[in-house]
Design an enzyme around this catalytic site. Sequence first.
Site, short mmCIF file in Angstrom:
data_model
loop_
_atom_site.label_atom_id
_atom_site.label_comp_id
_atom_site.label_asym_id
_atom_site.label_seq_id
_atom_site.Cartn_x
_atom_site.Cartn_y
_atom_site.Cartn_z
N LYS A 141 45.06 39.10 42.05
CA LYS A 141 43.63 39.14 42.36
C LYS A 141 43.12 37.91 43.11
O LYS A 141 42.18 37.99 43.90
CB LYS A 141 42.83 39.32 41.08
CG LYS A 141 42.90 40.72 40.47
CD LYS A 141 41.98 41.68 41.18
CE LYS A 141 41.83 42.97 40.42
NZ LYS A 141 40.84 43.87 41.03
N ASP A 195 37.20 42.79 34.77
CA ASP A 195 37.88 43.19 33.55
C ASP A 195 38.89 42.11 33.17
O ASP A 195 39.65 42.27 32.23
CB ASP A 195 38.59 44.54 33.72
CG ASP A 195 39.34 44.60 35.05
OD1 ASP A 195 40.04 43.62 35.37
OD2 ASP A 195 39.21 45.60 35.76
#
Length: 403
Positions: free
Chosen positions: A64, A110
Amino acid sequence: MAHSKAVERYFPQGTAREAMEFHRQIPAFRMTPLKNLSRLAKFLGVGGIWVKDEAERLNLGSFKVLGGSFAIYRYIQSRLGTHEPLRFDDLMNPEIRTKLGNIVFAAATDGNHGRGVAWAAKTLGFESVIYVHKLTSEARIAAIQRNGAKVVVVDGTYDDAVRLINEDAQKNGWQVISDTAWEGYTEIPTWVMQGYTTLYAETQQQLAAQGAIKPTHIFMQAGVGSLAASAFGFYAGLFGADRPKMVVVEPDRAACLFRSMEIGDGKPHGFPGNLDTIMAGLACGDPNPIAWEVLADCADAFFSCPDYVAAKGMRVYGVPLSGDPMVVSGESGAVTLGALTFLMEQNEYAPLRERLGINENSYILLVNSERNTDPDEFRQVVWEGGHAVPGEYRKYGNPFQRG
């Protein structure tokens, strides 16, 4: 599809090169390994299985950071009013910092996206605020806090956190770095997706070193769909009509892309329910609409999988066949391998294998998108046998839907 306007729009020529040139300047940046599971490939009856292992990307445990850091870089370029490349060191220059002023970067997450944004902000000397949903584990929250962010827990789902941080950012003057888009907010999510292409540019270099040109099939996990769209955009842009076949894999409790394709009106649709899946990184109810444009053009199949498919993938990675490398994978990272094993081992999926052209001449690319970012859940699955495959499905059954 040989021609995709969405790919041309969001992944123009030169995008991957620009992203990789930026990422290579980051201190301690290293290419992550491409692992060859040759024994497993033979066991499952395919020509090869490659796994791009993102578990140790900048010691953050996930891919990410590639998207978050590149989006922050492009935002700073935009704020300075320049299209000229900036070196990482330039971003720390006192004169440039004075021009930029104080910026607080914000994100909903998340776990992994927020950690990447927090790390990039901290590395560049900025503050960050990260919103998480109520099912986010303490381990993931602590990892974000260790990277200097203020963490706010939202009483709702990931999608609720996205909505709330956008409202609070407008009130407080924060700059949102999101991997999903909404009306009036598309540029930064596009930059996030473009940042992910470094992963595939590396993969192609590594394949070339092994004497390979490209995979024949790509299985990509999806939450809002940004990672999958980056993969498909990269390969469709690079190879056109000769691109690999592309498969999207989602949790059955958060299958917003599968549902969008099932409805079939060409629009992205939300998934109802509480999104309660062990695949926390994929627990997203609303698709990224710009990612959906790419996936609607390029994906060849959509799979919707129960949690035990991901759990099996974790165990197969963690206990490899003799001679294959071990891969430490979290729930969201392993679901594609789980889906591939069921696809190849269940006789009832022979027509689907034939439709996708998966056979002994197929070379499959998977991405382990995260390590065991929730160690307690990882041990529960791998050590304790949590989320076991139901007995009636262990040989023949219906482990995932298909579309």
